[in-house]
Design a protein around this motif. Sequence first.
Motif, PDB file in Angstrom:
ATOM      1  N   HIS A  62     -24.927  96.599 -45.417  1.00  0.00           N
ATOM      2  CA  HIS A  62     -26.345  96.835 -45.732  1.00  0.00           C
ATOM      3  C   HIS A  62     -26.636  98.282 -46.127  1.00  0.00           C
ATOM      4  O   HIS A  62     -27.628  98.880 -45.683  1.00  0.00           O
ATOM      5  N   LEU A  63     -25.778  98.834 -46.965  1.00  0.00           N
ATOM      6  CA  LEU A  63     -25.986 100.199 -47.438  1.00  0.00           C
ATOM      7  C   LEU A  63     -26.870 100.152 -48.681  1.00  0.00           C
ATOM      8  O   LEU A  63     -26.448 100.427 -49.805  1.00  0.00           O
ATOM      9  N   THR A  64     -28.119  99.804 -48.462  1.00  0.00           N
ATOM     10  CA  THR A  64     -29.045  99.587 -49.584  1.00  0.00           C
ATOM     11  C   THR A  64     -29.266 100.856 -50.402  1.00  0.00           C
ATOM     12  O   THR A  64     -29.564 100.775 -51.602  1.00  0.00           O
ATOM     13  N   ASP A  65     -29.120 102.020 -49.780  1.00  0.00           N
ATOM     14  CA  ASP A  65     -29.314 103.276 -50.517  1.00  0.00           C
ATOM     15  C   ASP A  65     -28.206 103.506 -51.543  1.00  0.00           C
ATOM     16  O   ASP A  65     -28.354 104.317 -52.458  1.00  0.00           O
ATOM     17  N   SER A  66     -27.083 102.803 -51.384  1.00  0.00           N
ATOM     18  CA  SER A  66     -25.966 102.983 -52.307  1.00  0.00           C
ATOM     19  C   SER A  66     -26.041 102.049 -53.518  1.00  0.00           C
ATOM     20  O   SER A  66     -25.294 102.227 -54.481  1.00  0.00           O
ATOM     21  N   GLU A  67     -26.939 101.059 -53.472  1.00  0.00           N
ATOM     22  CA  GLU A  67     -26.982 100.042 -54.531  1.00  0.00           C
ATOM     23  C   GLU A  67     -27.299 100.619 -55.911  1.00  0.00           C
ATOM     24  O   GLU A  67     -26.896 100.064 -56.922  1.00  0.00           O
ATOM     25  N   LYS A  68     -28.037 101.717 -55.952  1.00  0.00           N
ATOM     26  CA  LYS A  68     -28.399 102.330 -57.234  1.00  0.00           C
ATOM     27  C   LYS A  68     -27.490 103.500 -57.594  1.00  0.00           C
ATOM     28  O   LYS A  68     -27.730 104.205 -58.560  1.00  0.00           O
ATOM     29  N   LEU A  69     -26.439 103.698 -56.808  1.00  0.00           N
ATOM     30  CA  LEU A  69     -25.556 104.836 -57.012  1.00  0.00           C
ATOM     31  C   LEU A  69     -24.219 104.386 -57.613  1.00  0.00           C
ATOM     32  O   LEU A  69     -23.146 104.696 -57.100  1.00  0.00           O
ATOM     33  N   THR A  90     -31.594 114.268 -57.883  1.00  0.00           N
ATOM     34  CA  THR A  90     -32.574 113.216 -57.660  1.00  0.00           C
ATOM     35  C   THR A  90     -32.798 112.982 -56.171  1.00  0.00           C
ATOM     36  O   THR A  90     -32.069 113.498 -55.320  1.00  0.00           O
ATOM     37  N   LYS A  91     -33.787 112.135 -55.872  1.00  0.00           N
ATOM     38  CA  LYS A  91     -34.061 111.770 -54.481  1.00  0.00           C
ATOM     39  C   LYS A  91     -32.968 110.874 -53.909  1.00  0.00           C
ATOM     40  O   LYS A  91     -32.863 110.718 -52.699  1.00  0.00           O
ATOM     41  N   GLN A  92     -32.176 110.262 -54.787  1.00  0.00           N
ATOM     42  CA  GLN A  92     -31.087 109.381 -54.366  1.00  0.00           C
ATOM     43  C   GLN A  92     -29.800 110.149 -54.073  1.00  0.00           C
ATOM     44  O   GLN A  92     -28.731 109.550 -53.997  1.00  0.00           O
ATOM     45  N   ARG A  93     -29.895 111.442 -53.913  1.00  0.00           N
ATOM     46  CA  ARG A  93     -28.726 112.287 -53.737  1.00  0.00           C
ATOM     47  C   ARG A  93     -27.783 111.759 -52.643  1.00  0.00           C
ATOM     48  O   ARG A  93     -28.188 111.593 -51.486  1.00  0.00           O
ATOM     49  N   PRO A  94     -26.537 111.473 -52.996  1.00  0.00           N
ATOM     50  CA  PRO A  94     -25.585 110.931 -52.012  1.00  0.00           C
ATOM     51  C   PRO A  94     -24.977 112.025 -51.146  1.00  0.00           C
ATOM     52  O   PRO A  94     -24.978 113.196 -51.518  1.00  0.00           O
ATOM     53  N   THR A  95     -24.460 111.607 -49.998  1.00  0.00           N
ATOM     54  CA  THR A  95     -23.686 112.535 -49.164  1.00  0.00           C
ATOM     55  C   THR A  95     -22.198 112.247 -49.289  1.00  0.00           C
ATOM     56  O   THR A  95     -21.373 113.044 -48.854  1.00  0.00           O
ATOM     57  N   GLY A  96     -21.868 111.087 -49.881  1.00  0.00           N
ATOM     58  CA  GLY A  96     -20.474 110.719 -50.091  1.00  0.00           C
ATOM     59  C   GLY A  96     -20.253 110.256 -51.525  1.00  0.00           C
ATOM     60  O   GLY A  96     -21.128 109.617 -52.108  1.00  0.00           O
ATOM     61  N   ILE A  97     -19.106 110.588 -52.092  1.00  0.00           N
ATOM     62  CA  ILE A  97     -18.777 110.177 -53.457  1.00  0.00           C
ATOM     63  C   ILE A  97     -17.386 109.551 -53.472  1.00  0.00           C
ATOM     64  O   ILE A  97     -16.423 110.140 -52.965  1.00  0.00           O
ATOM     65  N   PHE A  98     -17.304 108.356 -54.039  1.00  0.00           N
ATOM     66  CA  PHE A  98     -16.031 107.673 -54.213  1.00  0.00           C
ATOM     67  C   PHE A  98     -15.736 107.624 -55.705  1.00  0.00           C
ATOM     68  O   PHE A  98     -16.412 106.934 -56.459  1.00  0.00           O
ATOM     69  N   ALA A  99     -14.750 108.381 -56.133  1.00  0.00           N
ATOM     70  CA  ALA A  99     -14.348 108.409 -57.546  1.00  0.00           C
ATOM     71  C   ALA A  99     -13.250 107.382 -57.774  1.00  0.00           C
ATOM     72  O   ALA A  99     -12.298 107.296 -56.991  1.00  0.00           O
ATOM     73  N   HIS A 100     -13.379 106.621 -58.837  1.00  0.00           N
ATOM     74  CA  HIS A 100     -12.423 105.565 -59.181  1.00  0.00           C
ATOM     75  C   HIS A 100     -10.994 106.088 -59.280  1.00  0.00           C
ATOM     76  O   HIS A 100     -10.044 105.372 -59.008  1.00  0.00           O
ATOM     77  N   ASN A 101     -10.841 107.351 -59.649  1.00  0.00           N
ATOM     78  CA  ASN A 101      -9.505 107.968 -59.676  1.00  0.00           C
ATOM     79  C   ASN A 101      -9.639 109.480 -59.480  1.00  0.00           C
ATOM     80  O   ASN A 101     -10.740 110.042 -59.507  1.00  0.00           O
ATOM     81  N   ASP A 102      -8.503 110.117 -59.282  1.00  0.00           N
ATOM     82  CA  ASP A 102      -8.489 111.555 -59.001  1.00  0.00           C
ATOM     83  C   ASP A 102      -8.908 112.383 -60.216  1.00  0.00           C
ATOM     84  O   ASP A 102      -9.406 113.497 -60.071  1.00  0.00           O
ATOM     85  N   THR A 103      -8.711 111.835 -61.404  1.00  0.00           N
ATOM     86  CA  THR A 103      -9.115 112.540 -62.619  1.00  0.00           C
ATOM     87  C   THR A 103     -10.630 112.701 -62.664  1.00  0.00           C
ATOM     88  O   THR A 103     -11.149 113.779 -62.976  1.00  0.00           O
ATOM     89  N   LEU A 104     -11.353 111.639 -62.348  1.00  0.00           N
ATOM     90  CA  LEU A 104     -12.815 111.722 -62.278  1.00  0.00           C
ATOM     91  C   LEU A 104     -13.239 112.676 -61.162  1.00  0.00           C
ATOM     92  O   LEU A 104     -14.232 113.399 -61.291  1.00  0.00           O
ATOM     93  N   ALA A 105     -12.491 112.676 -60.067  1.00  0.00           N
ATOM     94  CA  ALA A 105     -12.828 113.553 -58.939  1.00  0.00           C
ATOM     95  C   ALA A 105     -12.764 115.024 -59.327  1.00  0.00           C
ATOM     96  O   ALA A 105     -13.511 115.845 -58.781  1.00  0.00           O
ATOM     97  N   LEU A 106     -11.904 115.372 -60.264  1.00  0.00           N
ATOM     98  CA  LEU A 106     -11.840 116.764 -60.738  1.00  0.00           C
ATOM     99  C   LEU A 106     -13.188 117.204 -61.292  1.00  0.00           C
ATOM    100  O   LEU A 106     -13.676 118.299 -60.996  1.00  0.00           O
ATOM    101  N   GLY A 107     -13.791 116.350 -62.107  1.00  0.00           N
ATOM    102  CA  GLY A 107     -15.107 116.671 -62.657  1.00  0.00           C
ATOM    103  C   GLY A 107     -16.179 116.711 -61.595  1.00  0.00           C
ATOM    104  O   GLY A 107     -17.111 117.528 -61.655  1.00  0.00           O
ATOM    105  N   VAL A 108     -16.052 115.823 -60.603  1.00  0.00           N
ATOM    106  CA  VAL A 108     -16.999 115.815 -59.477  1.00  0.00           C
ATOM    107  C   VAL A 108     -16.965 117.158 -58.762  1.00  0.00           C
ATOM    108  O   VAL A 108     -18.006 117.754 -58.456  1.00  0.00           O
ATOM    109  N   TYR A 109     -15.766 117.667 -58.515  1.00  0.00           N
ATOM    110  CA  TYR A 109     -15.618 118.953 -57.836  1.00  0.00           C
ATOM    111  C   TYR A 109     -16.330 120.061 -58.610  1.00  0.00           C
ATOM    112  O   TYR A 109     -17.065 120.874 -58.030  1.00  0.00           O
TER     113      TYR A 109
END
Length: 198
Positions: A62-69, A90-109
């Motif tokens: 029931h992580l409803t706040d994640s449904e739009k993320l 935005t107001k939907q600012r997450p505290t956790g990020i799951f990147a599909h792969n490590d390459t995407l995570a580089l950009g997240v960093y």
Amino acid sequence: LSDIEELEVDKVVVDNYAGAYRAMEHLHGLGHQKILYIGPAENSNIKTHRLNAYHSYIKRHHLTDSEKLLFCEENDPMYGYRVVRQVMKTKQRPTGIFAHNDTLALGVYRGLYELGFKIPEDVSVVGYDDLPSCEFMHPPLTSVGTPLRELATVAVGLLMERINLFNSDESTSPAVCKKIALNPKLVVRQSTAKPPAT
């Protein structure tokens, strides 16, 4: 590793659903309720399984706040960077990020750094594939890894079985193709922690 369903051959695959579910369990177990998923656009088996795990987890818990993320459009570091630059304002600012792969995570960093967010004090990040570069990111990236040694051992074992069968008297009878799924391992490093107190 991708599973091409239509190929009638022995297969050793990695359970991408289990790996992604494990990543979500890790973030949620730390206390994260808003978890952003960033992935590619293509409809590969790998993407489908990882994305299904994300959907299943947020629905079951029931992580409803994640449904739009959920953002799935590209598969390069710049996309991870752009998504983070957009969502973290935005107001939907997450505290956790799951990147599909490590390459995407580089950009997240890079995106989090430019916005002034600290990893993991402000935002926790999990990648997937456990590339060697994970150890050298700052902080080192928590990532789901493919058990390459086990995969190679099992694959060689299946090949030897197939060769022995071919050389035996039973080689004229049709052999049943085997499919073995291996469980990936979550490698926890310094990019994940409890969410900041609100």
